[in-house]
Scaffold this active site. Structure first.
Site, mmCIF file in Angstrom:
data_model
loop_
_atom_site.group_PDB
_atom_site.id
_atom_site.type_symbol
_atom_site.label_atom_id
_atom_site.label_comp_id
_atom_site.label_asym_id
_atom_site.label_seq_id
_atom_site.Cartn_x
_atom_site.Cartn_y
_atom_site.Cartn_z
ATOM 1 N N GLU A 205 1.222 -1.152 0.086
ATOM 2 C CA GLU A 205 -0.601 0.345 0.057
ATOM 3 C C GLU A 205 0.917 1.406 -0.056
ATOM 4 O OE1 GLU A 205 -2.765 -0.674 3.172
ATOM 5 O OE2 GLU A 205 -4.228 -1.754 2.147
ATOM 6 N N LYS A 337 -15.269 -1.851 2.118
ATOM 7 C CA LYS A 337 -14.667 -2.500 0.830
ATOM 8 C C LYS A 337 -15.723 -2.312 -0.185
ATOM 9 C CE LYS A 337 -10.755 -3.282 3.403
ATOM 10 N NZ LYS A 337 -9.282 -4.226 3.942
#
Length: 427
Positions: A205, A337
């Site tokens: 990330e 999500k």
């Protein structure tokens, strides 16, 4: 009527070099929408099913040709001719076509790709930016970013068991300034690590993935970087953790192998509470195992009025599970999500349910991302108030920040940035 006349699914690659699904949707007017879906590394057991081919001779079994075929055959046959502006009806059509509770037949990666691409096409057809299409005239609040500057756990190959150590620019006056705060701390942290001979390689990330002696050492590095960048920790920039505790839960205990510690839920909650006392931590995600609801209840009673307690693996963007958590007083926030549930309609339902209950909703990327920036538009369109989309490196993360900067510019004087007010779940 914005009739759908063609749908094309294809296999592309995500930021980890694994296959994912992309979809193009063509409308009768000639307008086209395109979307690509993300993929997670640490996943909740009750997430909607991401359909993979399982052929070990191809992409190590991670191909998505079955999901693509489902788009190009069954799904296409069912939605061609439908009005692209009828998002809820289209999503329900795919849910019914799949016929399972977890989209295990068609694949959530197939249904989501179509759902997102249809929304993009409909927004383009209506002449609206995507965030405005999602939120109407009410979408004007930029989210507070939770920036993952140190990676551990399943997102990095290092000694840290916790997955994410985040900076949260709660004191910034605007989103643009929040991004600047984050970037300057990121570069300060890189300099500190480099000067000490610590690796500045980044994880999935975009955050650094150093091997340090303890989790508190990682927190202290971030505090040092905040100070070096000229900001005040706790006032201008707060901290957040994503424990991803399901990843280190073994035989009823929480096992921090990097520190050689085996802790009961109570002792683990004590450790988290100690960190909250010592450091300006205002958000903890997945502090307990997804199935340890007793541990979650203990943690919520202990810290729920002081800290945002976010359920990711716990709730998996699922309204049925979220409602159970609300009823039992578990956590005070949900991570959103889109690929955990598989359609935009169900995603928006989870956000709305959270808000009605006084829970916050944090819009989130996945560790396997693409250049698709739909979550940025969702964050503004729903006035969610918070977003997690990684560190200040890797173009798959920066794509979302850049889209939010464009949206802020487009909104002009009516753009707002909530800062600490985004944490309305704290007393």
């Amino acid at each position: 009527m914005s009739a759908i006349v063609d749908i094309v699914g294809r296999e592309i690659l995500d930021s980890r070099g694994n296959p994912t699904v992309e979809c193009d949707v063509l409308l009768e007017s000639g307008t086209m929408g395109r979307a690509a879906v993300p993929s997670g590394a640490s996943t909740g057991s009750r997430e909607a099913i991401e359909l993979r081919d399982g052929d070990k001779k191809r992409y190590l079994g991670k191909g998505v040709l079955k999901a693509v075929e489902n788009i190009n055959t069954e799904i296409s046959e069912s939605v061609l001719g439908l009005d692209a502006s009828e998002q809820a009806f289209l999503d329900r059509t795919m849910i019914d076509l799949d016929g399972t509770d977890n989209k295990g037949r068609l694949g959530a990666n197939a249904t989501l790709a179509v759902s997102m691409a249809v929304a993009r096409a409909a927004a383009e057809e209506s002449g609206l930016p995507l965030y405005r299409y999602f939120g109407g005239m009410g979408g004007m609040q930029l989210p507070v970013p939770m920036m993952n500057v140190i990676n551990g756990g399943a997102h990095a190959n290092n000694s840290l068991d916790l997955q994410e150590f985040m900076i949260i620019p709660v004191g910034a006056p605007s989103f643009r300034e929040a991004v600047r705060y984050g970037a300057e701390v990121f570069h300060a942290l890189k300099k500190i690590l480099g000067d000490r001979g610590i690796s500045t390689a980044v994880g999935d990330e975009g955050g650094f993935a150093p091997s340090v002696e303890s989790h508190e050492a990682a927190i202290q590095l971030i505090l040092e970087a905040i100070d070096k960048a000229g900001f005040v920790a706790g006032e201008q920039i707060a901290l957040g953790l994503d424990c991803a505790a399901s990843e280190f839960y073994k035989d009823g205990n929480y096992v921090l192998s990097g520190e050689n510690l085996t802790l009961s839920a109570g002792n683990w909650a004590d450790m988290l509470a100690t960190w909250v006392d010592k450091y300006p931590i205002i958000s903890i995600e997945d502090g307990m195992h997804e199935g340890d609801w007793d541990g979650w209840k203990l943690l919520t009673e202990r810290l729920g009025k002081r800290v945002q307690l976010v359920g990711d693996d716990l709730f998996v963007t699922n309204t049925k599970i979220l409602q159970e958590g609300i009823d039992k007083g578990i956590a005070n926030s949900i991570l959103i999500k889109i690929n955990q549930i598989g359609t935009l309609t169900e995603t928006f339902a989870a956000i709305e349910m959270a808000k009605r209950a006084g829970y916050t909703a944090v819009i989130s990327h996945r560790s396997g991302e693409t250049e698709d920036s739909t979550i940025a538009d969702i964050a503004v369109g729903t006035n969610a108030g918070q977003i997690k989309t990684g560190s200040l490196s890797r173009s798959d993360r920066i794509a979302k920040y850049n889209q939010l900067l464009r949206i802020e510019e487009d909104l002009g004087d009516i753009a707002s940035y909530p800062g600490r007010g985004a944490f309305y779940n704290l007393k």
